[in-house]
Each structure stands twice: as C-alpha cells, then as structure tokens.
Design an enzyme around this catalytic site. Structure first.
Site, PDB file in Angstrom:
ATOM      1  N   TRP A  82       0.746  -1.198  -0.047  1.00  0.00           N
ATOM      2  CA  TRP A  82       0.038   0.116  -0.103  1.00  0.00           C
ATOM      3  C   TRP A  82       0.985   1.191   0.051  1.00  0.00           C
ATOM      4  CZ3 TRP A  82      -5.307   0.078   3.196  1.00  0.00           C
ATOM      5  CH2 TRP A  82      -6.084  -0.959   2.386  1.00  0.00           C
ATOM      6  N   LYS A  83       1.954   1.062   0.266  1.00  0.00           N
ATOM      7  CA  LYS A  83       3.215   2.455   0.369  1.00  0.00           C
ATOM      8  C   LYS A  83       2.551   3.323   1.329  1.00  0.00           C
ATOM      9  CE  LYS A  83       4.726   1.196  -4.214  1.00  0.00           C
ATOM     10  NZ  LYS A  83       5.139   1.677  -5.603  1.00  0.00           N
ATOM     11  N   HIS A 143      12.974  -1.828  -0.662  1.00  0.00           N
ATOM     12  CA  HIS A 143      12.184  -1.437  -1.672  1.00  0.00           C
ATOM     13  C   HIS A 143      12.664  -0.263  -2.329  1.00  0.00           C
ATOM     14  CE1 HIS A 143       8.804   0.388  -3.897  1.00  0.00           C
ATOM     15  NE2 HIS A 143       8.284  -0.952  -4.062  1.00  0.00           N
ATOM     16  N   GLU A 202      12.035   2.505  -3.387  1.00  0.00           N
ATOM     17  CA  GLU A 202      11.460   3.753  -2.766  1.00  0.00           C
ATOM     18  C   GLU A 202      12.326   3.992  -1.549  1.00  0.00           C
ATOM     19  OE1 GLU A 202       7.646   3.154  -2.894  1.00  0.00           O
ATOM     20  OE2 GLU A 202       7.440   3.356  -5.278  1.00  0.00           O
ATOM     21  N   GLU A 229      11.787  -6.040  -8.691  1.00  0.00           N
ATOM     22  CA  GLU A 229      10.988  -4.820  -9.276  1.00  0.00           C
ATOM     23  C   GLU A 229      11.880  -4.105 -10.148  1.00  0.00           C
ATOM     24  OE1 GLU A 229       7.286  -4.489  -6.341  1.00  0.00           O
ATOM     25  OE2 GLU A 229       8.963  -3.505  -5.578  1.00  0.00           O
ATOM     26  N   SER A 232       3.754  -2.483 -11.833  1.00  0.00           N
ATOM     27  CA  SER A 232       2.740  -2.325 -12.739  1.00  0.00           C
ATOM     28  C   SER A 232       2.142  -3.547 -13.111  1.00  0.00           C
ATOM     29  CB  SER A 232       3.307  -1.868 -14.233  1.00  0.00           C
ATOM     30  OG  SER A 232       3.680  -0.492 -14.134  1.00  0.00           O
ATOM     31  N   GLY A 275       1.572  -2.861  -6.362  1.00  0.00           N
ATOM     32  CA  GLY A 275       1.588  -1.335  -5.715  1.00  0.00           C
ATOM     33  C   GLY A 275       0.050  -0.975  -5.745  1.00  0.00           C
TER      34      GLY A 275
HETATM   35  P1  13P Z   1       3.172  -0.519  -8.803  1.00  0.00           P
HETATM   36  O1  13P Z   1       1.983  -1.705  -8.802  1.00  0.00           O
HETATM   37  O2  13P Z   1       2.202   0.765  -8.371  1.00  0.00           O
HETATM   38  O3  13P Z   1       3.859  -0.208 -10.261  1.00  0.00           O
HETATM   39  O4  13P Z   1       4.150  -0.505  -7.709  1.00  0.00           O
HETATM   40  C1  13P Z   1       5.195  -1.705  -7.616  1.00  0.00           C
HETATM   41  C2  13P Z   1       5.381  -1.508  -6.412  1.00  0.00           C
HETATM   42  O5  13P Z   1       6.350  -0.930  -6.010  1.00  0.00           O
HETATM   43  C3  13P Z   1       5.246  -2.940  -5.339  1.00  0.00           C
HETATM   44  O6  13P Z   1       6.120  -2.762  -4.128  1.00  0.00           O
END
Ligand code: 13P
Length: 234
Positions: A8-9, A85, A87, A154, A196, A217
């Site tokens: 869910w970030k 991750h 990020e 990823e 994605s 994500g």
């Molecule tokens: P998305 O599915 O929004 O591209 O994000 C992928 C992600 O970073 C999952 O950890």
C-alpha cells in the site's frame, strides 16, 4: 499456490483496510495473500490476508526516534516485512548492507523479509540489468538463511509506470535470480515479480517460469482491482 502481495506504500486508512478485509472474506483462493500496509494500520485480522510492514529498523530497541523494530512488528501479528524497496533505496539511501541488516532483524523476530531488487532505467540501458540484480541479491540477503526469505524483482523503471518488461526479460531476470539463490544454497526461495501488475497482466506474468507470485502496488489499494488479481494468479 502463488504469492499475491500488496504494497500500500503511504496510502490508505484503517477504514479502507477493513473494507478490503470484509470484501476478501470468504473468497476462495489457494494463493498466499499478504498486504503490506503503513505501520499505523497493522493489528487487523483476516482469514484470507496475512499482514506485513514496508520497512523495519536495523536495531531491536533504543534511542532511534521514528523507527519501528522487527519485534514490535511481530507483536502486532505481522508476518512479513518488505525490505529494500526501491523507494527506500532511493529516498532513504538504503544500501545493500542496510537492507541485509534489516532482513536479518526481521528473521530474528520470525518475520519473513521480502527483499526487493531491481535495476534503474540507466542500468538497463547500459546493459547492466543482470549484473545489478545479481549483486543486489548476493549483498542484500543475510548469511546463513536457510529458508523464510522472499525475493521480489521490481525493475525500478516500471514501478508505477503502467509498463512492464517483456515476458522474456522477466523470465531472464528471474532465472538469474534463481541461479544466484541456488549458488547461495537457497534453492526454492520464492521470487516475486513487481511493477505495474494489474488484473489484466497478472495471469501471463505468473505463468512465466520462476515467477512465484506478484508484488502489487497501486492495484492492491482497491478491492475491485485487488480481488481479481488474487483470483487470476494461478
Ligand atoms: P506498482 O504496482 O504501482 O507499479 O508498484 C509496484 C511496487 O512498487 C510494489 O512494491
């Protein structure tokens, strides 16, 4: 059985999480479904979903304002934690050494670390994808782990971008990760693909060799999008 892990970030609310729990209650799936939510939303229960966090401290306790330790996460009932991750690597300068420490703390508290690796667009353009992900796996996985880790591939350039690598690129990356893990004595470690993933592409992605599940994500935020992913991953 495939892993379907949502990340869910920094999104959602406890109400939205409860809505997801209610709507997924009773669905029939053989998959292992996990939601990695912000720290503040941990502590919920579900028959279908196991819960995880998105980061963990390298320390167990002490004067580390703002950090949350693995034992604290485990005390909420969390079973998983995402570490490294892209990020976190980008915005918090997390290196492979830090990621490895975090994964080790998670394991000590009985959590399964989901260790993320993936190349940037510059690295891809320079033809370095396989070298980069091999080094990331070798350096981000703690020594002496015999099981209970998960790797997530990823590709950074595809995260949140609405584009994915080709099936061949995913297959090659996952084969190389599987070979690297095998060399490290970690045969059979699940390897997830993330970036994605949605209800339309998930069936084809999980059909690729060495893809043991997905890390999702934005498509994990809404029950209408996440439930079809859970049901389509076979
Ligand atoms: P998305 O599915 O929004 O591209 O994000 C992928 C992600 O970073 C999952 O950890």
């Amino acid at each position: 059985m495939k892993f379907v892990v949502g990340n869910w970030k920094m999104n959602g609310t406890r109400e939205k999480l409860r809505e997801m729990i209610n709507k997924t209650n009773g669905i029939k799936t053989e998959n292992k479904v996990v939601l990695c939510v912000p720290f503040t939303m941990l502590g919920e229960k579900s028959d279908i979903i196991a819960f995880g966090a998105q980061d963990v401290s390298t320390h167990d306790h002490g004067a580390y304002t703002g950090d949350v330790s693995a034992s604290m996460l485990a005390a909420t009932g969390a079973k998983y934690v995402i570490v490294g991750h892209s990020e976190r690597r980008m915005y918090h300068n997390e290196t492979n050494d830090i990621v490895r420490e975090k994964a080790a703390r998670a394991l000590e508290s009985g959590l399964t670390p989901i260790i993320c690796v993936g190349e940037t667009m510059d690295e891809k353009r320079a033809g370095k994808t396989l070298d980069v992900i091999t080094a990331m796996v070798r350096e981000s996985v703690p020594a002496d782990v015999h099981d209970k880790i998960i790797i997530a591939y990823e590709p950074r350039w595809a995260i949140g971008a609405g584009i994915t690598p080709t099936a061949e690129e995913i297959a090659t990356a996952h084969r190389v990760i599987a070979e690297t893990l095998s060399y490290m004595g970690l045969d059979g470690t699940p390897i997830l693909y993330g970036a994605s993933v949605n209800a339309t592409n998930v069936t084809d992605i999980v059909a690729i060799k060495n893809v043991d599940g997905v890390l999702v994500g934005c498509a994990s935020l809404k029950p209408d999008e996440f439930i079809p992913i859970i049901e389509s991953a076979r």
